[in-house]
Design an enzyme around this catalytic site. Structure first.
Site, mmCIF file in Angstrom:
data_model
loop_
_atom_site.group_PDB
_atom_site.id
_atom_site.type_symbol
_atom_site.label_atom_id
_atom_site.label_comp_id
_atom_site.label_asym_id
_atom_site.label_seq_id
_atom_site.Cartn_x
_atom_site.Cartn_y
_atom_site.Cartn_z
ATOM 1 N N GLY A 231 -112.028 -68.323 10.698
ATOM 2 C CA GLY A 231 -112.363 -67.590 9.491
ATOM 3 C C GLY A 231 -113.027 -66.252 9.732
ATOM 4 O O GLY A 231 -112.738 -65.535 10.695
ATOM 5 N N SER A 232 -113.957 -65.925 8.858
ATOM 6 C CA SER A 232 -114.536 -64.578 8.807
ATOM 7 C C SER A 232 -115.400 -64.231 10.015
ATOM 8 O O SER A 232 -115.858 -63.081 10.126
ATOM 9 C CB SER A 232 -115.368 -64.423 7.531
ATOM 10 N N THR A 233 -115.654 -65.163 10.904
ATOM 11 C CA THR A 233 -116.383 -64.822 12.134
ATOM 12 C C THR A 233 -115.616 -63.781 12.947
ATOM 13 O O THR A 233 -116.205 -63.084 13.772
ATOM 14 C CB THR A 233 -116.619 -66.071 12.994
ATOM 15 N N PHE A 234 -114.282 -63.652 12.715
ATOM 16 C CA PHE A 234 -113.463 -62.687 13.450
ATOM 17 C C PHE A 234 -113.613 -61.265 12.918
ATOM 18 O O PHE A 234 -113.192 -60.312 13.582
ATOM 19 C CB PHE A 234 -111.990 -63.107 13.372
#
Length: 592
Positions: free
Chosen positions: A312-315
């Site tokens: 998810g948005s950790t990237f």
């Protein structure tokens, strides 16, 4: 030998002519002969005594020399010897970074039987079943009453069990010495250690070989006689590992998660100080691998390295960091966030409507998919692939456990512009939590690649520089604002200035066919202290659901973040980090 006659004829005739007595000649010759025999016997005896004296001197010299060598050597326990090929049973200990035992050896015994020497086989079988309830009485009676000459009863028995068997008084029951592997901390760090089994074995000894985890990966080294008993020292900290597992287990229960994992890593050395996966197992009694169902349902499954998930948005921080590194944007560059963003028949939406435009910093703080996708379009397919490859997202991690090689990231078969856009916010590429920790360590340490390791290191181990120091500093500033102003507000730990990014990804169905609507993988990738990071912590929950409100909340901000914050509060003092309530080294925003 020529013997002289006692009565030589010439002398006898001469004596008779002279009127002498011939018998005197015989007596004289007899005396001379006796003296010669005496001298010969004496010479022979003296020679034998000399040889015997030399032999005694040599023997006592050897004994004396050996006694001198033994007195100057270190004492050691004698080892059992068996006929045929020797079985190497010795195995080095495994200790944590402070020398505390994680795995060691314990002397025990095996139990076997010689049925033809047994007096009361049926009674013996009945008593053995009372001592070892898992044994089959009928099977034992059949084995003891047949024509077999040898029967294994138990490969390992405790001292109490040995005494109970000894009290049976059956001469056909015999004990053999052997060495077994002992994990004194039970399930603690179970997925790291893995476990062992018996390899080549005999009555008097058995070799212990690794069956999983680090025990298998370093099997040859652990069994190498050249180590001379020196333990293998890991990067793990036993007390930190215990704290991480305790908090993770509590968070998994409170968030109603199916599974959980956490990775704590030194950003300069790559040392994995703690790595946990739940549910776990006790390596002293390792369960059998599953034969049906999903591998991830087994406690043997190591979610930290084998679990590859869309994170998810950790990237998103990788996308903005690369764009700043390339000079395409800076922290204050305004990006179009009008939605939805259309690409062919596909639409990219944000969780909320964030207006017409946001700065790059706000895109990270508010976690805008549209803004991140537009930045990814500036970067392009080839440059994105090159950057993520340098961060380590294309190959399994090189962690020193067997299972790590099974955690190969899942990449899109056709890396199109749409793939670039979705991967920019963590969809379309699946990786393990350890991959994520490795990549975040690059941002935390100023832009250098590091390789995760379970072995204690003497100092920093920097690899290739992937981004400039000012780019990494700007990214860290954004991650800090995610905690102070954005989706990870529950991640604030007083005195430790946590920075990080949340990520919530819908969980794909096991047999394909899209994603579950009510199952997610929630991740919080963090670093602390944010102004000068020492450690990266990644916490991932599998199918969490926080149910204290009117409806279930599954996003990482409500699930993974509070667990990580509690974990940092517990482990930071154990790591020697003092809380700082006045920040002397503020994070500086930089622009290209």
């Amino acid at each position: 030998m020529i013997r002289t006659p006692l009565r030589p004829l010439a002398r006898i005739l001469d004596a008779r002519k002279k009127g002498e007595n011939p018998d005197a000649i015989e007596r004289e010759n007899l005396r001379i002969r006796h003296e010669q025999m005496r001298d010969s016997a004496r010479t022979r005896a003296e020679g034998r005594l000399l040889v015997l004296g030399v032999m005694f001197f040599c023997a006592f010299s050897v004994v004396g020399a050996r006694m001198g060598m033994l007195s100057a050597s270190e004492p050691s326990e004698p080892r059992a010897q068996t006929q045929g090929a020797s079985i190497v049973a010795a195995r080095s200990d495994i200790v944590d970074r402070k020398g505390r035992i994680l795995a060691t050896n314990m002397e025990t015994h095996s139990l076997y039987a010689h049925p033809q020497q047994m007096i009361e086989p049926e009674r013996t079988a009945k008593v053995l079943v009372q001592i070892f309830p898992e044994l089959d009485e009928e099977r034992l009676i059949k084995d003891f009453s047949g024509n077999r000459k040898f029967v294994w009863v138990r490969k390992k028995i405790s001292p109490e069990q040995k005494q109970a068997v000894h009290d049976i008084g059956e001469p056909g029951l015999l004990f053999g010495p052997r060495e077994m592997r002992l994990y004194p901390n039970g399930a603690l760090a179970a997925h790291v250690l893995g476990g062992t089994r018996f390899g080549q074995e005999g009555v008097h000894s058995a070799e212990v070989v690794g069956t999983a985890g680090l025990e298998r990966f370093l099997d040859d080294d652990l069994r190498d006689p050249a180590r001379e008993g020196r333990p293998v020292q890991l990067s793990l900290d036993l007390t930190v590992q215990a704290a991480v597992e305790r908090v993770l287990a509590g968070g998994m229960m409170l968030m109603n998660a199916k599974g959980a994992t956490a990775v704590l890593m030194d950003v300069h050395t790559g040392e994995v100080v703690s790595i946990a996966s739940l549910p776990d197992f006790d390596p002293n009694d390792r369960p059998a691998p599953p034969v049906e169902g999903s591998p991830s349902d087994s406690p043997l499954f190591n979610r930290a390295v084998q679990g590859v998930y869309e994170l998810g948005s950790t990237f998103k921080i990788f996308t903005t960091a690369q764009a700043m590194e390339l000079g395409l944007v800076n922290a204050e560059t305004m990006i179009d966030t009008k939605g939805p963003l259309r690409w062919g028949k596909h639409k990219i939406r944000d969780f909320h409507d964030y207006g017409k435009e946001l700065s790059v910093t706000k895109i990270i703080v508010k976690s805008s998919n549209i803004g991140t996708a537009r930045i990814a379009q500036m970067i392009g397919v080839d440059r994105q692939k090159d950057f993520l490859g340098k961060l380590g997202f294309f190959e399994p991690t090189k962690l020193e456990i067997t299972e790590a090689k099974g955690g190969k990231p899942l990449l899109p078969p056709n890396w199109s512009e749409l793939s670039t856009m979705t991967i920019s916010y963590g969809h379309g590429l699946s990786a393990s939590p350890l991959h994520l920790a490795q990549a975040y360590a690059t941002i935390a340490n100023g832009g250098y690649q590091v390789t995760p390791t379970l072995l204690k290191q003497p100092g920093p181990r920097y690899g290739e520089r992937i981004m400039r120091a000012d780019t990494a500093a700007a990214a860290r500033s954004m991650l800090r604002k995610v905690v102070t102003e954005g989706t990870a507000s529950f991640g604030e730990v007083p005195g430790y200035y946590v920075g990080g990014k949340t990520g919530t990804a819908d969980k794909p169905k096991e047999r394909g066919g899209g994603y579950y609507k009510d199952k997610v993988i929630a991740t919080f990738a963090s670093m602390f202290p944010a102004y000068d990071p020492k450690y990266v912590l990644v916490v991932t929950l599998d199918e969490p659901s926080e149910n204290s409100g009117d409806k279930p909340r599954r996003t990482a901000g409500w699930t993974a973040v509070p667990v990580a914050a509690e974990m940092i509060g517990r482990i930071a003092p154990l790591l020697g980090l003092r809380p700082e309530y006045e920040q002397n080294s503020p994070v500086v925003m930089t622009s290209n």
